[in-house]
Design a protein around this motif. Structure first.
Motif, PDB file in Angstrom:
ATOM      1  N   TRP A 158       0.843  -1.207   0.000  1.00 21.16           N
ATOM      2  CA  TRP A 158       0.000   0.000   0.000  1.00 21.16           C
ATOM      3  C   TRP A 158       0.871   1.246   0.000  1.00 21.16           C
ATOM      4  O   TRP A 158       0.605   2.205  -0.728  1.00 21.16           O
ATOM      5  CB  TRP A 158      -0.912  -0.049   1.218  1.00 21.16           C
ATOM      6  N   LEU A 159       1.939   1.263   0.801  1.00 19.07           N
ATOM      7  CA  LEU A 159       2.854   2.406   0.815  1.00 19.07           C
ATOM      8  C   LEU A 159       3.553   2.585  -0.533  1.00 19.07           C
ATOM      9  O   LEU A 159       3.749   3.709  -1.000  1.00 19.07           O
ATOM     10  CB  LEU A 159       3.899   2.237   1.921  1.00 19.07           C
ATOM     11  N   TYR A 160       3.920   1.476  -1.166  1.00 22.22           N
ATOM     12  CA  TYR A 160       4.545   1.567  -2.486  1.00 22.22           C
ATOM     13  C   TYR A 160       3.588   2.181  -3.506  1.00 22.22           C
ATOM     14  O   TYR A 160       4.003   2.949  -4.387  1.00 22.22           O
ATOM     15  CB  TYR A 160       5.002   0.187  -2.962  1.00 22.22           C
ATOM     16  N   ARG A 161       2.313   1.847  -3.399  1.00 23.93           N
ATOM     17  CA  ARG A 161       1.320   2.434  -4.302  1.00 23.93           C
ATOM     18  C   ARG A 161       1.283   3.950  -4.142  1.00 23.93           C
ATOM     19  O   ARG A 161       1.308   4.703  -5.118  1.00 23.93           O
ATOM     20  CB  ARG A 161      -0.068   1.856  -4.006  1.00 23.93           C
ATOM     21  N   PRO A 220       5.560   4.519 -18.236  1.00 21.50           N
ATOM     22  CA  PRO A 220       6.376   3.334 -18.550  1.00 21.50           C
ATOM     23  C   PRO A 220       7.523   3.138 -17.557  1.00 21.50           C
ATOM     24  O   PRO A 220       7.899   1.999 -17.252  1.00 21.50           O
ATOM     25  CB  PRO A 220       6.894   3.636 -19.962  1.00 21.50           C
ATOM     26  N   ARG A 221       8.065   4.230 -17.056  1.00 23.63           N
ATOM     27  CA  ARG A 221       9.124   4.144 -16.043  1.00 23.63           C
ATOM     28  C   ARG A 221       8.598   3.442 -14.796  1.00 23.63           C
ATOM     29  O   ARG A 221       9.254   2.549 -14.235  1.00 23.63           O
ATOM     30  CB  ARG A 221       9.602   5.558 -15.693  1.00 23.63           C
ATOM     31  N   ALA A 222       7.410   3.856 -14.352  1.00 24.50           N
ATOM     32  CA  ALA A 222       6.814   3.236 -13.174  1.00 24.50           C
ATOM     33  C   ALA A 222       6.533   1.758 -13.420  1.00 24.50           C
ATOM     34  O   ALA A 222       6.800   0.907 -12.558  1.00 24.50           O
ATOM     35  CB  ALA A 222       5.530   3.972 -12.791  1.00 24.50           C
ATOM     36  N   VAL A 223       6.007   1.443 -14.604  1.00 28.07           N
ATOM     37  CA  VAL A 223       5.724   0.044 -14.935  1.00 28.07           C
ATOM     38  C   VAL A 223       6.999  -0.788 -14.902  1.00 28.07           C
ATOM     39  O   VAL A 223       7.036  -1.879 -14.322  1.00 28.07           O
ATOM     40  CB  VAL A 223       5.061  -0.050 -16.329  1.00 28.07           C
ATOM     41  N   TRP A 269       6.292  -6.896  -9.134  1.00 24.52           N
ATOM     42  CA  TRP A 269       4.832  -6.863  -8.988  1.00 24.52           C
ATOM     43  C   TRP A 269       4.156  -7.572 -10.166  1.00 24.52           C
ATOM     44  O   TRP A 269       4.586  -7.448 -11.316  1.00 24.52           O
ATOM     45  CB  TRP A 269       4.346  -5.418  -8.938  1.00 24.52           C
ATOM     46  N   PRO A 270       3.042  -8.266  -9.929  1.00 23.82           N
ATOM     47  CA  PRO A 270       2.260  -8.836 -11.032  1.00 23.82           C
ATOM     48  C   PRO A 270       1.663  -7.718 -11.889  1.00 23.82           C
ATOM     49  O   PRO A 270       1.368  -6.625 -11.393  1.00 23.82           O
ATOM     50  CB  PRO A 270       1.152  -9.629 -10.318  1.00 23.82           C
ATOM     51  N   ALA A 271       1.465  -8.004 -13.162  1.00 23.94           N
ATOM     52  CA  ALA A 271       0.910  -7.002 -14.069  1.00 23.94           C
ATOM     53  C   ALA A 271      -0.450  -6.508 -13.600  1.00 23.94           C
ATOM     54  O   ALA A 271      -0.779  -5.323 -13.753  1.00 23.94           O
ATOM     55  CB  ALA A 271       0.808  -7.587 -15.478  1.00 23.94           C
ATOM     56  N   LYS A 272      -1.252  -7.395 -13.006  1.00 24.99           N
ATOM     57  CA  LYS A 272      -2.578  -7.000 -12.540  1.00 24.99           C
ATOM     58  C   LYS A 272      -2.490  -5.947 -11.446  1.00 24.99           C
ATOM     59  O   LYS A 272      -3.284  -4.986 -11.414  1.00 24.99           O
ATOM     60  CB  LYS A 272      -3.336  -8.225 -12.029  1.00 24.99           C
ATOM     61  N   ASP A 273      -1.527  -6.105 -10.531  1.00 23.72           N
ATOM     62  CA  ASP A 273      -1.376  -5.123  -9.447  1.00 23.72           C
ATOM     63  C   ASP A 273      -0.899  -3.780  -9.979  1.00 23.72           C
ATOM     64  O   ASP A 273      -1.327  -2.719  -9.501  1.00 23.72           O
ATOM     65  CB  ASP A 273      -0.389  -5.646  -8.399  1.00 23.72           C
ATOM     66  N   VAL A 274      -0.007  -3.810 -10.961  1.00 22.17           N
ATOM     67  CA  VAL A 274       0.473  -2.565 -11.561  1.00 22.17           C
ATOM     68  C   VAL A 274      -0.669  -1.871 -12.298  1.00 22.17           C
ATOM     69  O   VAL A 274      -0.833  -0.647 -12.224  1.00 22.17           O
ATOM     70  CB  VAL A 274       1.653  -2.830 -12.519  1.00 22.17           C
ATOM     71  N   LEU A 282      -2.160   1.936 -11.538  1.00 23.07           N
ATOM     72  CA  LEU A 282      -2.154   2.992 -12.549  1.00 23.07           C
ATOM     73  C   LEU A 282      -3.529   3.251 -13.150  1.00 23.07           C
ATOM     74  O   LEU A 282      -3.686   4.186 -13.952  1.00 23.07           O
ATOM     75  CB  LEU A 282      -1.167   2.633 -13.664  1.00 23.07           C
ATOM     76  N   GLY A 283      -4.527   2.439 -12.782  1.00 19.70           N
ATOM     77  CA  GLY A 283      -5.844   2.606 -13.369  1.00 19.70           C
ATOM     78  C   GLY A 283      -5.872   2.241 -14.832  1.00 19.70           C
ATOM     79  O   GLY A 283      -6.596   2.850 -15.633  1.00 19.70           O
ATOM     80  N   ASP A 284      -5.073   1.229 -15.206  1.00 22.05           N
ATOM     81  CA  ASP A 284      -4.948   0.794 -16.597  1.00 22.05           C
ATOM     82  C   ASP A 284      -5.361  -0.666 -16.716  1.00 22.05           C
ATOM     83  O   ASP A 284      -5.587  -1.362 -15.709  1.00 22.05           O
ATOM     84  CB  ASP A 284      -3.501   0.939 -17.081  1.00 22.05           C
ATOM     85  N   SER A 285      -5.418  -1.143 -17.946  1.00 21.71           N
ATOM     86  CA  SER A 285      -5.671  -2.559 -18.184  1.00 21.71           C
ATOM     87  C   SER A 285      -4.353  -3.323 -18.134  1.00 21.71           C
ATOM     88  O   SER A 285      -3.270  -2.741 -18.287  1.00 21.71           O
ATOM     89  CB  SER A 285      -6.324  -2.764 -19.550  1.00 21.71           C
TER      90      SER A 285
END
Length: 318
Positions: free
Chosen positions: A66-69, A139-142, A151-156, A160-163
């Motif tokens: 949560w802190l990382y988010r 993209p840097r954050a990803v 991190w799993p792609a789903k969590d990222v 980011l509010g993305d698919s």
């Protein structure tokens, strides 16, 4: 820790929980921003946001995640506000060094906390941080969340509010950008290795610098060496260009020098002190950070004396 009951925790207790993660969050923000001081400010902003929004922690996997988010979003906000365009041309004028003594503060963790292992790898070296700064912010954050933190792609995508498809596409673009901006032959980097060959090279570089012997210094450089001095603009590429810059910058006219060896960003570094008669002491001059490839200096990043206090270096030598 579990994530329940944060709304019932008082502020000092909450601060104590968050403080355990300060150093690793600072390293994360540093990778995102390239600046030690901006990372420090962003971690403070992260803790403020976390306290104000503590009720949003409910249902998250861990307090740490949560802190990382929050930290990642704080970095993205800073980049949108103050650096709308990524770095270009191979140099990062806002780049600052990160002392190894503080990297060592990141606590050892288990397999579910890959950040702790990543600190010891090349993802904290200056060349990596510089390459990251050439990517657009999202993209840097990803890239950092997926490839460094694991991190799993789903969590990222959730962060980011993305698919997931958008995140995977951004990751591929980011990796391509890193291949474009990272130096070649990374497999030959000594990086954080304190092997005998690297120590000997640093010793020879230090002695030649104190003696102001350009011939000896030139012999230690790769043909394609890169030299920069953030925040001063200008990237010098190639042995001849670097030696020419040293000659024209007045290096040969400097007075007596002394040095202190240190390590930053898991790379060897040499702090130079210049004799000042008025102070009867040697005062901070510059810090040279070396990247060693194939037994020669492949990159030299020079920082100004204002970095010395952050690095825990002496204020003067007598």
């Amino acid at each position: 820790m579990g994530v329940g009951g944060l709304t019932e925790v008082d502020e000092p207790a909450f601060a104590g929980l968050a403080e355990r993660h300060r150093r690793e969050l600072h390293v994360h923000c540093y990778r995102m921003l390239g600046s030690f001081e901006d990372a420090e400010d962003t971690v403070q902003e992260t803790f403020l946001r976390a306290w104000r929004r503590r009720e949003t922690c409910a249902g998250r996997s861990t307090f740490r995640a949560w802190l990382y988010r929050i930290a990642t979003n704080a970095c993205l906000d800073l980049l949108a506000r103050s650096r709308p365009e990524p770095a270009a041309g191979g140099e990062v004028r806002w780049l600052q060094p990160y002392p190894d003594r503080l990297l060592d503060e990141v606590p050892a963790g288990g397999a579910d906390e890959p950040e702790n292992a990543a600190v010891a790898r090349e993802t904290i070296e200056l060349a990596y941080v510089v390459a990251v700064q050439h990517l657009a912010p999202r993209p840097r954050a990803v890239l950092i969340l997926r490839d460094v933190l694991g991190w799993p792609a789903k969590d990222v995508a959730d962060l980011l509010g993305d698919s997931v498809n958008s995140v995977n596409s951004a990751l591929q673009r980011a990796r391509a950008g890193m291949r474009e901006h990272l130096p070649a032959r990374r497999h030959e980097w000594t990086g954080g290795s304190q092997d005998a060959g690297t120590r000997e090279l640093v010793r020879r570089f230090t002695e030649a610098s104190v003696a102001k012997d350009l011939d000896r210094l030139a012999a230690l450089l790769r043909d394609d060496v890169r030299c920069s001095m953030p925040p001063t603009p200008g990237l010098h590429v190639g042995r001849a260009a670097v030696v020419k810059d040293w000659t024209e910058s007045g290096f040969l006219d400097l007075g007596p020098l002394r040095t202190v060896a240190t390590w930053v960003n898991r790379q060897p570094a040499v702090a130079f002190y210049l004799w000042r008669e008025s102070e009867s002491a040697y005062l901070p001059l510059t810090l040279d950070v070396l990247r060693v490839t194939g037994g020669a200096i492949a990159e030299l990043t020079t920082f100004h004396a204002d970095r010395f206090p952050r690095l825990g270096l002496p204020e003067r030598l007598t």
